[in-house]
Design a protein around this motif. Structure first.
Motif, PDB file in Angstrom:
ATOM      1  N   LYS A 347       0.794  -1.230   0.000  1.00 27.11           N
ATOM      2  CA  LYS A 347       0.000   0.000   0.000  1.00 27.11           C
ATOM      3  C   LYS A 347       0.829   1.284   0.000  1.00 27.11           C
ATOM      4  O   LYS A 347       0.278   2.369  -0.094  1.00 27.11           O
ATOM      5  CB  LYS A 347      -0.938   0.008   1.214  1.00 27.11           C
ATOM      6  CG  LYS A 347      -1.975  -1.106   1.186  1.00 27.11           C
ATOM      7  CD  LYS A 347      -2.963  -0.990   2.335  1.00 27.11           C
ATOM      8  CE  LYS A 347      -4.028  -2.078   2.253  1.00 27.11           C
ATOM      9  NZ  LYS A 347      -5.024  -1.970   3.348  1.00 27.11           N
ATOM     10  N   GLY A 348       2.141   1.136   0.104  1.00 25.71           N
ATOM     11  CA  GLY A 348       2.965   2.338   0.107  1.00 25.71           C
ATOM     12  C   GLY A 348       4.346   2.046   0.668  1.00 25.71           C
ATOM     13  O   GLY A 348       4.802   0.902   0.666  1.00 25.71           O
ATOM     14  N   ARG A 349       5.000   3.079   1.155  1.00 25.87           N
ATOM     15  CA  ARG A 349       6.337   2.908   1.729  1.00 25.87           C
ATOM     16  C   ARG A 349       6.489   3.800   2.946  1.00 25.87           C
ATOM     17  O   ARG A 349       6.150   4.991   2.918  1.00 25.87           O
ATOM     18  CB  ARG A 349       7.413   3.207   0.688  1.00 25.87           C
ATOM     19  CG  ARG A 349       7.350   4.590   0.090  1.00 25.87           C
ATOM     20  CD  ARG A 349       8.362   4.721  -1.038  1.00 25.87           C
ATOM     21  NE  ARG A 349       8.343   6.065  -1.616  1.00 25.87           N
ATOM     22  CZ  ARG A 349       9.036   6.421  -2.689  1.00 25.87           C
ATOM     23  NH1 ARG A 349       9.791   5.526  -3.300  1.00 25.87           N
ATOM     24  NH2 ARG A 349       8.979   7.655  -3.150  1.00 25.87           N
ATOM     25  N   SER A 350       6.972   3.212   4.007  1.00 24.94           N
ATOM     26  CA  SER A 350       7.161   3.942   5.257  1.00 24.94           C
ATOM     27  C   SER A 350       8.461   4.742   5.194  1.00 24.94           C
ATOM     28  O   SER A 350       9.301   4.524   4.326  1.00 24.94           O
ATOM     29  CB  SER A 350       7.218   2.961   6.428  1.00 24.94           C
ATOM     30  OG  SER A 350       8.325   2.088   6.268  1.00 24.94           O
ATOM     31  N   ASP A 351       8.623   5.665   6.129  1.00 22.91           N
ATOM     32  CA  ASP A 351       9.843   6.464   6.147  1.00 22.91           C
ATOM     33  C   ASP A 351      11.040   5.645   6.619  1.00 22.91           C
ATOM     34  O   ASP A 351      12.087   5.626   5.973  1.00 22.91           O
ATOM     35  CB  ASP A 351       9.666   7.694   7.053  1.00 22.91           C
ATOM     36  CG  ASP A 351       8.909   8.807   6.345  1.00 22.91           C
ATOM     37  OD1 ASP A 351       8.997   8.889   5.114  1.00 22.91           O
ATOM     38  OD2 ASP A 351       8.235   9.591   7.030  1.00 22.91           O
ATOM     39  N   ILE A 382      -0.389   9.917  11.496  1.00 17.63           N
ATOM     40  CA  ILE A 382      -1.091   8.805  12.137  1.00 17.63           C
ATOM     41  C   ILE A 382      -2.025   8.119  11.141  1.00 17.63           C
ATOM     42  O   ILE A 382      -2.067   6.883  11.044  1.00 17.63           O
ATOM     43  CB  ILE A 382      -1.881   9.303  13.364  1.00 17.63           C
ATOM     44  CG1 ILE A 382      -0.926   9.788  14.450  1.00 17.63           C
ATOM     45  CG2 ILE A 382      -2.775   8.193  13.907  1.00 17.63           C
ATOM     46  CD1 ILE A 382      -1.609  10.469  15.614  1.00 17.63           C
ATOM     47  N   LEU A 383      -2.784   8.922  10.391  1.00 17.28           N
ATOM     48  CA  LEU A 383      -3.689   8.365   9.381  1.00 17.28           C
ATOM     49  C   LEU A 383      -2.914   7.594   8.312  1.00 17.28           C
ATOM     50  O   LEU A 383      -3.361   6.551   7.842  1.00 17.28           O
ATOM     51  CB  LEU A 383      -4.508   9.488   8.737  1.00 17.28           C
ATOM     52  CG  LEU A 383      -5.632  10.093   9.588  1.00 17.28           C
ATOM     53  CD1 LEU A 383      -6.257  11.287   8.868  1.00 17.28           C
ATOM     54  CD2 LEU A 383      -6.694   9.032   9.872  1.00 17.28           C
ATOM     55  N   GLN A 384      -1.753   8.092   7.957  1.00 19.89           N
ATOM     56  CA  GLN A 384      -0.929   7.424   6.951  1.00 19.89           C
ATOM     57  C   GLN A 384      -0.458   6.062   7.463  1.00 19.89           C
ATOM     58  O   GLN A 384      -0.478   5.066   6.724  1.00 19.89           O
ATOM     59  CB  GLN A 384       0.268   8.303   6.592  1.00 19.89           C
ATOM     60  CG  GLN A 384       1.045   7.835   5.370  1.00 19.89           C
ATOM     61  CD  GLN A 384       2.061   8.872   4.913  1.00 19.89           C
ATOM     62  OE1 GLN A 384       1.972  10.052   5.272  1.00 19.89           O
ATOM     63  NE2 GLN A 384       3.026   8.434   4.134  1.00 19.89           N
ATOM     64  N   LEU A 385      -0.057   6.007   8.712  1.00 22.15           N
ATOM     65  CA  LEU A 385       0.355   4.732   9.301  1.00 22.15           C
ATOM     66  C   LEU A 385      -0.801   3.740   9.333  1.00 22.15           C
ATOM     67  O   LEU A 385      -0.619   2.545   9.057  1.00 22.15           O
ATOM     68  CB  LEU A 385       0.870   4.956  10.731  1.00 22.15           C
ATOM     69  CG  LEU A 385       2.268   5.573  10.885  1.00 22.15           C
ATOM     70  CD1 LEU A 385       2.501   6.013  12.332  1.00 22.15           C
ATOM     71  CD2 LEU A 385       3.344   4.574  10.475  1.00 22.15           C
ATOM     72  N   GLN A 386      -1.985   4.230   9.634  1.00 19.81           N
ATOM     73  CA  GLN A 386      -3.150   3.353   9.733  1.00 19.81           C
ATOM     74  C   GLN A 386      -3.610   2.869   8.360  1.00 19.81           C
ATOM     75  O   GLN A 386      -3.835   1.675   8.149  1.00 19.81           O
ATOM     76  CB  GLN A 386      -4.289   4.083  10.448  1.00 19.81           C
ATOM     77  CG  GLN A 386      -3.998   4.368  11.916  1.00 19.81           C
ATOM     78  CD  GLN A 386      -5.042   5.256  12.565  1.00 19.81           C
ATOM     79  OE1 GLN A 386      -5.765   5.996  11.871  1.00 19.81           O
ATOM     80  NE2 GLN A 386      -5.128   5.210  13.886  1.00 19.81           N
ATOM     81  N   ARG A 387      -3.755   3.793   7.427  1.00 14.93           N
ATOM     82  CA  ARG A 387      -4.284   3.432   6.109  1.00 14.93           C
ATOM     83  C   ARG A 387      -3.304   2.601   5.282  1.00 14.93           C
ATOM     84  O   ARG A 387      -3.705   1.693   4.553  1.00 14.93           O
ATOM     85  CB  ARG A 387      -4.672   4.700   5.345  1.00 14.93           C
ATOM     86  CG  ARG A 387      -5.870   5.438   5.947  1.00 14.93           C
ATOM     87  CD  ARG A 387      -6.080   6.779   5.275  1.00 14.93           C
ATOM     88  NE  ARG A 387      -7.238   7.473   5.845  1.00 14.93           N
ATOM     89  CZ  ARG A 387      -7.575   8.729   5.545  1.00 14.93           C
ATOM     90  NH1 ARG A 387      -6.825   9.432   4.683  1.00 14.93           N
ATOM     91  NH2 ARG A 387      -8.631   9.278   6.097  1.00 14.93           N
ATOM     92  N   LYS A 388      -2.044   2.928   5.392  1.00 17.50           N
ATOM     93  CA  LYS A 388      -1.031   2.197   4.615  1.00 17.50           C
ATOM     94  C   LYS A 388      -0.576   0.916   5.316  1.00 17.50           C
ATOM     95  O   LYS A 388       0.119   0.103   4.712  1.00 17.50           O
ATOM     96  CB  LYS A 388       0.186   3.092   4.377  1.00 17.50           C
ATOM     97  CG  LYS A 388      -0.131   4.411   3.658  1.00 17.50           C
ATOM     98  CD  LYS A 388      -0.536   4.187   2.217  1.00 17.50           C
ATOM     99  CE  LYS A 388      -0.713   5.518   1.495  1.00 17.50           C
ATOM    100  NZ  LYS A 388      -1.093   5.338   0.077  1.00 17.50           N
ATOM    101  N   GLU A 389      -0.973   0.768   6.581  1.00 20.89           N
ATOM    102  CA  GLU A 389      -0.646  -0.446   7.355  1.00 20.89           C
ATOM    103  C   GLU A 389       0.855  -0.720   7.395  1.00 20.89           C
ATOM    104  O   GLU A 389       1.309  -1.862   7.315  1.00 20.89           O
ATOM    105  CB  GLU A 389      -1.395  -1.660   6.793  1.00 20.89           C
ATOM    106  CG  GLU A 389      -2.902  -1.516   6.855  1.00 20.89           C
ATOM    107  CD  GLU A 389      -3.642  -2.731   6.318  1.00 20.89           C
ATOM    108  OE1 GLU A 389      -2.958  -3.677   5.847  1.00 20.89           O
ATOM    109  OE2 GLU A 389      -4.872  -2.745   6.359  1.00 20.89           O
ATOM    110  N   TYR A 390       1.633   0.330   7.540  1.00 20.12           N
ATOM    111  CA  TYR A 390       3.086   0.178   7.589  1.00 20.12           C
ATOM    112  C   TYR A 390       3.498  -0.724   8.756  1.00 20.12           C
ATOM    113  O   TYR A 390       3.033  -0.557   9.886  1.00 20.12           O
ATOM    114  CB  TYR A 390       3.774   1.532   7.754  1.00 20.12           C
ATOM    115  CG  TYR A 390       3.613   2.470   6.579  1.00 20.12           C
ATOM    116  CD1 TYR A 390       3.500   1.978   5.273  1.00 20.12           C
ATOM    117  CD2 TYR A 390       3.593   3.847   6.773  1.00 20.12           C
ATOM    118  CE1 TYR A 390       3.360   2.852   4.201  1.00 20.12           C
ATOM    119  CE2 TYR A 390       3.461   4.723   5.705  1.00 20.12           C
ATOM    120  CZ  TYR A 390       3.337   4.227   4.423  1.00 20.12           C
ATOM    121  OH  TYR A 390       3.199   5.086   3.355  1.00 20.12           O
TER     122      TYR A 390
END
Length: 420
Positions: A347-351, A382-390
């Motif tokens: 779903k994406g890439r974490s920092d 916070i929303l990015q961590l939740q939605r992207k499920e990092y």
């Protein structure tokens, strides 16, 4: 040396011949009379590197060395074999102008395994050490060898980039005391060569954002001699062993860290540059690995602020999220960890993500130009961590996902929150 001489003379060594030593072997080859000498010079450039930042003294020493090597040329009739090693390759015409019969084997595939142990040699000749060390480490010998490769292998000294070798001192030091674990022996064995330290006094390392990236350099810059005024950081780091050949495309060489030991050592050098010559202990941020393994999110928030408040902002300004990621990567790597920057999932890439013991940390950074929008950016992270499920794809005992907001105005993290 036998290998070099045999290759050059193209002579087959009789199996039943007992030479009784190196001298009789040379004499048997018929290269020089029996009363001739072998000259071995280690680190020929040491007298020059100690005065790299003093041009007048450097030139004086260079002239003295030039006379020395000219004398070798005058007496070459009584020298059977001359072998020189060094870190830097200073301008050949200024030092070896008279001694012009030297053969440079630095990037030769024939001698690519001369200065280390190959994987095959470790398996064949160190079997008993592998078994004993595996028992001390409570793993099997195959697992141990994989760890040794990760920690101490990977040096490449030849232009086909096909031969890799272990660092001899590091490997032997581990085998001597395997119960100590996979220590960093690089600095102990000259991992901070004087040439590099002197160079850093007048030249900054590349920007820390470049820490984890492959570097490119013209192949001829590695194979040819350098002038003190034009010596590049990539060339010096490669010659000093911090970077090693990874790939060659056309006339361009791509270099990177050979293994985890050197990668950690390099991060420690970057850390000292970032902290204006100070260590993490001196700024009150020691035991990074232990703290990540035991302390809570708030403690890590304060730990990072101690580090970032000590950065030399004049030389290393923080501009954006990329800067934050790079600096945290350097700090964690210098602590012996293996952080992953921009780790991808479906779903994406974490920092940044890093495993410490049974914990798995996931960091999402935001940068705020003023304190007014810090709360909104925190909620966004916070929303990015939740939605992207990092980080949720990892099978770890404890996953800690943290949102952090850095204020450019205050030069520190001002907001943090742990995400469930």
């Amino acid at each position: 040396y036998f290998e070099i001489l045999m290759a050059q003379s193209e002579v087959t060594l009789p199996k039943d011949k007992n030479f009784g030593g190196f001298s009789s072997f040379i004499y048997w080859l018929g290269l020089q009379p029996s009363n001739s000498v072998v000259v071995l010079i280690d680190e020929y450039d040491a007298p020059l590197t100690v005065c790299m930042n003093n041009p007048e003294l450097f030139d004086f020493v260079r002239k003295k060395l030039s006379r020395l090597y000219a004398s070798f040329k005058n007496y070459e009739g009584v020298i059977r074999f001359l072998f020189l090693t060094g870190i830097t390759k200073f301008n050949k015409t200024s030092i070896f102008s008279e001694l012009n019969t030297l053969t440079d084997i630095s990037l030769s595939p024939r001698y690519g395994s001369l200065l280390g142990y190959t994987h095959e040699e470790v398996v064949e000749y160190f079997k008993d050490y592998l078994n004993r060390s595996a028992k001390a480490s409570d793993i099997n010998s195959e697992q141990l060898l994989d760890k040794l490769v990760f920690q101490y292998d990977g040096f490449c000294f030849e232009e086909t980039v096909s031969k890799k070798v272990f660092a001899p001192w590091s490997l032997l030091s581990f085998f001597a005391e395997p119960e100590r674990g996979f220590k960093n022996y690089w600095f102990e064995s000259g991992g901070r060569p004087y040439a590099l330290l002197e160079y850093l006094k007048s030249h900054a390392l590349r920007h820390p954002e470049e820490y984890g990236n492959l570097k490119s350099i013209a192949l001829n810059e590695l194979s040819s001699s350098s002038d003190i005024k034009t010596l590049s950081d990539v060339a010096l780091l490669t010659q000093a062993g911090y970077l090693t050949l990874k790939n060659i495309v056309g006339t361009t060489a791509y270099v990177g860290y050979p293994n985890e030991e050197v990668k950690t050592s390099m991060a420690q050098l970057y850390t000292e540059r970032l902290l204006a010559g100070r260590t993490v202990e001196q700024v009150g941020a020691d035991n990074i690995s232990y703290r990540l393994a035991t302390e809570n999110v708030e403690a890590i928030f304060h730990l990072l602020n101690k580090l970032f408040s000590s950065i030399d902002y004049q030389k290393y300004p923080i501009r954006d999220e990329a800067s934050i990621r790079a600096f945290v990567q350097v700090f964690f790597s210098g602590a012996g960890l293996s952080p992953i920057v921009e780790h991808h999932n479906s779903k994406g890439r974490s920092d940044l993500e890093v495993k410490v013991g049974t914990r798995y940390w996931v960091f999402e950074f935001k940068v705020c130009k003023s304190t007014n929008g810090a709360k909104d950016l925190l909620n966004e992270a916070i929303l990015q961590l939740q939605r992207k499920e990092y980080g949720l794809q990892e099978q770890e005992e404890q996953i800690l996902r943290v949102a952090l907001v850095f204020s450019l105005e205050k030069r520190k993290f001002t907001e943090f929150s742990q995400c469930d």
